[in-house]
Design a protein around this motif. Structure first.
Motif, PDB file in Angstrom:
ATOM      1  N   GLY A 168      42.958 -13.817  88.026  1.00  0.00           N
ATOM      2  CA  GLY A 168      42.034 -14.921  87.803  1.00  0.00           C
ATOM      3  C   GLY A 168      40.701 -14.426  87.291  1.00  0.00           C
ATOM      4  N   GLU A 169      39.801 -15.365  87.040  1.00  0.00           N
ATOM      5  CA  GLU A 169      38.468 -15.023  86.554  1.00  0.00           C
ATOM      6  C   GLU A 169      37.672 -14.319  87.647  1.00  0.00           C
ATOM      7  OE1 GLU A 169      35.166 -18.016  85.718  1.00  0.00           O
ATOM      8  OE2 GLU A 169      36.111 -17.781  83.753  1.00  0.00           O
ATOM      9  N   ASP A 170      37.022 -13.240  87.292  1.00  0.00           N
ATOM     10  CA  ASP A 170      36.254 -12.460  88.260  1.00  0.00           C
ATOM     11  C   ASP A 170      35.095 -11.810  87.511  1.00  0.00           C
ATOM     12  OD1 ASP A 170      35.209 -10.557  90.001  1.00  0.00           O
ATOM     13  OD2 ASP A 170      37.151 -10.085  90.902  1.00  0.00           O
ATOM     14  N   SER A 171      33.900 -12.410  87.606  1.00  0.00           N
ATOM     15  CA  SER A 171      32.772 -11.951  86.804  1.00  0.00           C
ATOM     16  C   SER A 171      32.304 -10.563  87.217  1.00  0.00           C
ATOM     17  CB  SER A 171      31.613 -12.943  86.901  1.00  0.00           C
ATOM     18  OG  SER A 171      31.090 -12.985  88.216  1.00  0.00           O
ATOM     19  N   VAL A 172      32.439 -10.208  88.509  1.00  0.00           N
ATOM     20  CA  VAL A 172      32.009  -8.881  88.953  1.00  0.00           C
ATOM     21  C   VAL A 172      32.898  -7.802  88.332  1.00  0.00           C
ATOM     22  CG1 VAL A 172      31.707  -7.376  90.951  1.00  0.00           C
ATOM     23  CG2 VAL A 172      31.027  -9.770  91.084  1.00  0.00           C
ATOM     24  N   TYR A 173      34.203  -8.042  88.321  1.00  0.00           N
ATOM     25  CA  TYR A 173      35.125  -7.112  87.672  1.00  0.00           C
ATOM     26  C   TYR A 173      34.798  -6.987  86.187  1.00  0.00           C
ATOM     27  CZ  TYR A 173      39.370  -5.473  85.381  1.00  0.00           C
ATOM     28  OH  TYR A 173      40.251  -4.795  84.588  1.00  0.00           O
ATOM     29  N   GLU A 174      34.547  -8.130  85.528  1.00  0.00           N
ATOM     30  CA  GLU A 174      34.265  -8.098  84.098  1.00  0.00           C
ATOM     31  C   GLU A 174      32.968  -7.352  83.799  1.00  0.00           C
ATOM     32  OE1 GLU A 174      34.383 -12.130  82.821  1.00  0.00           O
ATOM     33  OE2 GLU A 174      36.573 -12.255  82.926  1.00  0.00           O
ATOM     34  N   GLU A 175      31.962  -7.509  84.654  1.00  0.00           N
ATOM     35  CA  GLU A 175      30.701  -6.794  84.446  1.00  0.00           C
ATOM     36  C   GLU A 175      30.901  -5.283  84.566  1.00  0.00           C
ATOM     37  OE1 GLU A 175      27.960  -8.513  87.192  1.00  0.00           O
ATOM     38  OE2 GLU A 175      28.038 -10.464  86.209  1.00  0.00           O
ATOM     39  N   TRP A 176      31.787  -4.887  85.496  1.00  0.00           N
ATOM     40  CA  TRP A 176      32.109  -3.458  85.637  1.00  0.00           C
ATOM     41  C   TRP A 176      32.763  -2.941  84.363  1.00  0.00           C
ATOM     42  CZ3 TRP A 176      37.152  -1.285  87.734  1.00  0.00           C
ATOM     43  CH2 TRP A 176      37.064   0.106  87.907  1.00  0.00           C
ATOM     44  N   CYS A 177      33.730  -3.686  83.841  1.00  0.00           N
ATOM     45  CA  CYS A 177      34.390  -3.288  82.594  1.00  0.00           C
ATOM     46  C   CYS A 177      33.399  -3.269  81.435  1.00  0.00           C
ATOM     47  CB  CYS A 177      35.553  -4.231  82.282  1.00  0.00           C
ATOM     48  SG  CYS A 177      36.965  -4.055  83.391  1.00  0.00           S
ATOM     49  N   LEU A 178      32.504  -4.258  81.389  1.00  0.00           N
ATOM     50  CA  LEU A 178      31.498  -4.300  80.330  1.00  0.00           C
ATOM     51  C   LEU A 178      30.621  -3.061  80.341  1.00  0.00           C
ATOM     52  CD1 LEU A 178      30.320  -8.032  80.545  1.00  0.00           C
ATOM     53  CD2 LEU A 178      31.593  -6.996  78.679  1.00  0.00           C
ATOM     54  N   GLU A 179      30.228  -2.636  81.542  1.00  0.00           N
ATOM     55  CA  GLU A 179      29.375  -1.460  81.640  1.00  0.00           C
ATOM     56  C   GLU A 179      30.102  -0.220  81.126  1.00  0.00           C
ATOM     57  OE1 GLU A 179      26.568   0.927  84.862  1.00  0.00           O
ATOM     58  OE2 GLU A 179      27.838  -0.724  85.544  1.00  0.00           O
ATOM     59  N   MET A 180      31.368  -0.079  81.507  1.00  0.00           N
ATOM     60  CA  MET A 180      32.124   1.087  81.042  1.00  0.00           C
ATOM     61  C   MET A 180      32.379   1.024  79.536  1.00  0.00           C
ATOM     62  SD  MET A 180      34.827   2.206  84.011  1.00  0.00           S
ATOM     63  CE  MET A 180      35.677   0.632  84.205  1.00  0.00           C
ATOM     64  N   VAL A 181      32.704  -0.161  79.017  1.00  0.00           N
ATOM     65  CA  VAL A 181      32.956  -0.305  77.577  1.00  0.00           C
ATOM     66  C   VAL A 181      31.706   0.056  76.784  1.00  0.00           C
ATOM     67  CG1 VAL A 181      33.330  -2.018  75.754  1.00  0.00           C
ATOM     68  CG2 VAL A 181      34.847  -1.965  77.736  1.00  0.00           C
ATOM     69  N   ALA A 182      30.550  -0.463  77.207  1.00  0.00           N
ATOM     70  CA  ALA A 182      29.305  -0.170  76.502  1.00  0.00           C
ATOM     71  C   ALA A 182      29.001   1.322  76.504  1.00  0.00           C
ATOM     72  CB  ALA A 182      28.155  -0.947  77.137  1.00  0.00           C
ATOM     73  N   ALA A 183      29.188   1.958  77.659  1.00  0.00           N
ATOM     74  CA  ALA A 183      28.919   3.396  77.763  1.00  0.00           C
ATOM     75  C   ALA A 183      29.889   4.200  76.900  1.00  0.00           C
ATOM     76  CB  ALA A 183      29.009   3.836  79.226  1.00  0.00           C
ATOM     77  N   LEU A 184      31.153   3.787  76.866  1.00  0.00           N
ATOM     78  CA  LEU A 184      32.153   4.522  76.082  1.00  0.00           C
ATOM     79  C   LEU A 184      31.899   4.395  74.579  1.00  0.00           C
ATOM     80  CD1 LEU A 184      35.362   3.696  78.140  1.00  0.00           C
ATOM     81  CD2 LEU A 184      34.416   5.972  77.749  1.00  0.00           C
ATOM     82  N   ILE A 185      31.519   3.205  74.131  1.00  0.00           N
ATOM     83  CA  ILE A 185      31.231   3.025  72.704  1.00  0.00           C
ATOM     84  C   ILE A 185      30.079   3.936  72.274  1.00  0.00           C
ATOM     85  CG2 ILE A 185      30.370   1.396  70.972  1.00  0.00           C
ATOM     86  CD1 ILE A 185      31.919  -0.793  72.474  1.00  0.00           C
ATOM     87  N   LYS A 186      29.039   3.968  73.097  1.00  0.00           N
ATOM     88  CA  LYS A 186      27.897   4.837  72.788  1.00  0.00           C
ATOM     89  C   LYS A 186      28.322   6.302  72.809  1.00  0.00           C
ATOM     90  CE  LYS A 186      23.543   5.664  72.012  1.00  0.00           C
ATOM     91  NZ  LYS A 186      22.935   5.300  70.713  1.00  0.00           N
TER      92      LYS A 186
END
Length: 446
Positions: free
Chosen positions: A366-384
């Motif tokens: 289901g939708e889970d904004s805390v999980y998504e924010e964790w993934c967002l942080e890792m995705v942003a760091a990995l792209i950089k």
């Protein structure tokens, strides 16, 4: 993320996108999806960065709570009510300044969707732990990505990267004995304990089962780390890297937090001491120590119970406020991804891969904004990290990690990756690694 990415993305440095609250009458009041009141420093918005004493209020407490009950506004208005004073403009004006930049305008729809009414304060309710498994869950198999031809992404390995090779124990203990003498960390009991640990490790050979560890060995390790200079600490962390592969040792560390969720978890507390973003130190870690810490973290993923332990949201370390284990692990990763030391980045890429695999396997249905924010942080760091990486091998591991995070991800995560220039960064890298077929396949599918 703002501190790291704002300058290249917006043309100006933004230290943080601040969560702001008012602490008065022994409670912290803040605005999210409505008014929320919690004990001070217990909100789920990360570590306190700045505390501003605004003054003493003449408003009676009962009047204040009546006002809060009737309020549907924000901290800015609360401060005016209490003191007739404004929160500093560098805090309150930041959202408008950010949204005025070209990148901010691109991000506006995503930000609005993340804070829409249907995402009712997800981060304030109790969060489930990641549901670790070895199969792709139904949400991923029914995801729009499953209809695409992405054979490389679908067959990416999910086995964690471990550092299980035994060290030369004679060399490691030789250095350790010299340094504990130099740093006044030695005593007969300390030497006897380390000698017993050395004997147990050498007797185990290549086996992960280590028998004969002396009672209280961890207390000696911990006290020695407190006394040793940072550049002399890596032998103990290297020993921990080997010891943590033992099932009994791993189970003992994982069990401590299961019994007492608010206990000072030994391994994560140790990790937090060496994490820049958690301790606000500007000093870089010595290279050898940094490498061993990252290898130790990678070896956490040898055991299911340690994975749950190190990526837990329910278990905290006081720094000085409660900080979830997952936050500390993620900070450790982000700190290391942009290191100027290639060997450190190599280990960081391995840790990124392990964390990305578990994020993918534990993706909630289901939708889970805390999980998504964790993934967002890792995705942003990995792209950089991919953008600045010069090593083909490290870049490939980073792209594999991105693949795990993006395949089957939510629309918000994919949208942010697009806004951050993921496609452009990856295409640029393919021109640098023209002979790497696997890298090209991964980039094409992403």
């Amino acid at each position: 993320m703002a501190n790291t990415l704002s300058l290249p993305l917006t043309g100006r440095h933004i230290a943080g996108i601040w969560h702001t609250s008012i602490v008065v009458f022994g409670r912290e009041t803040y605005f999210g999806q409505g008014i929320t009141v919690e004990p001070p420093l217990m909100t789920p918005h990360g570590n306190l960065v700045e505390k501003i004493f605004m003054g003493d209020t003449d408003v009676p407490e009962d009047v204040y709570w009546e006002y809060i009950d009737s309020l549907r506004s924000c901290a800015y208005v609360v401060c005016q009510f209490l003191l007739n004073k404004h929160i500093p403009e560098y805090i309150t004006g930041l959202p408008e300044e950010f949204l005025a930049t070209p990148f901010g305008q691109q991000m506006a729809p995503l930000i609005q969707s993340m804070y829409a009414p249907n995402r009712i304060a997800a981060e304030h309710r109790p969060q489930p732990e990641l549901l670790f498994s070895t199969t792709i869950n139904s949400k991923t198999s029914n995801h729009v990505h499953a209809k695409l031809k992405t054979p490389t992404l679908c067959t990416l390995p999910k086995t964690p990267i471990l550092f299980s090779q035994s060290s030369n124990f004679d060399t490691i203990f030789g250095k350790l004995f010299i340094w504990i003498q130099e740093d006044n960390a030695s005593s007969e009991d300390v030497i006897a304990c380390f000698e017993a640990v050395k004997a147990a490790l050498k007797a185990s050979g290549s086996s992960r089962q280590i028998l004969g560890l002396p009672t209280g060995w961890w207390n000696v390790f911990e006290s020695s780390l407190l006394k040793l200079k940072p550049e002399h600490a890596f032998p103990i962390i290297d020993l921990m890297r080997v010891l943590i592969l033992d099932d009994a040792v791993a189970a003992a560390f994982a069990a401590e937090s299961q019994c007492k969720p608010w206990t000072q978890a030994k391994l994560i507390t140790l990790l937090a001491r060496f994490t820049k973003s958690q301790t606000f130190t500007s000093e870089p870690l010595p290279k050898s120590l940094h490498i061993m810490i990252l290898r130790l973290c990678c070896n956490f993923f040898a055991h299911k119970q340690l994975i749950e332990y190190c990526l837990s949201l329910h278990h905290n370390v006081n720094l000085p406020i409660p900080t979830p284990h997952r936050t500390i692990m993620t900070a450790t990763l982000v700190d290391a991804l942009l290191s100027d030391q290639e060997a450190v980045r190599q280990c960081a890429a391995s840790l990124a891969f392990n964390m990305a695999v578990e994020a993918a396997l534990g993706r909630p249905n289901g939708e889970d904004s805390v999980y998504e924010e964790w993934c967002l942080e890792m995705v942003a760091a990995l792209i950089k990290a991919v953008e600045t990486e010069k090593s083909n091998e490290i870049a490939t591991t980073l792209v594999k990690s991105l693949g795990h995070l993006l395949y089957g991800a939510s629309e918000e995560v994919v949208s942010l990756a697009s806004v951050l220039g993921c496609v452009e960064v990856l295409k640029l890298k393919t021109s640098q690694y023209q002979e790497d077929k696997l890298f090209h396949q991964l980039v094409d599918e992403i």
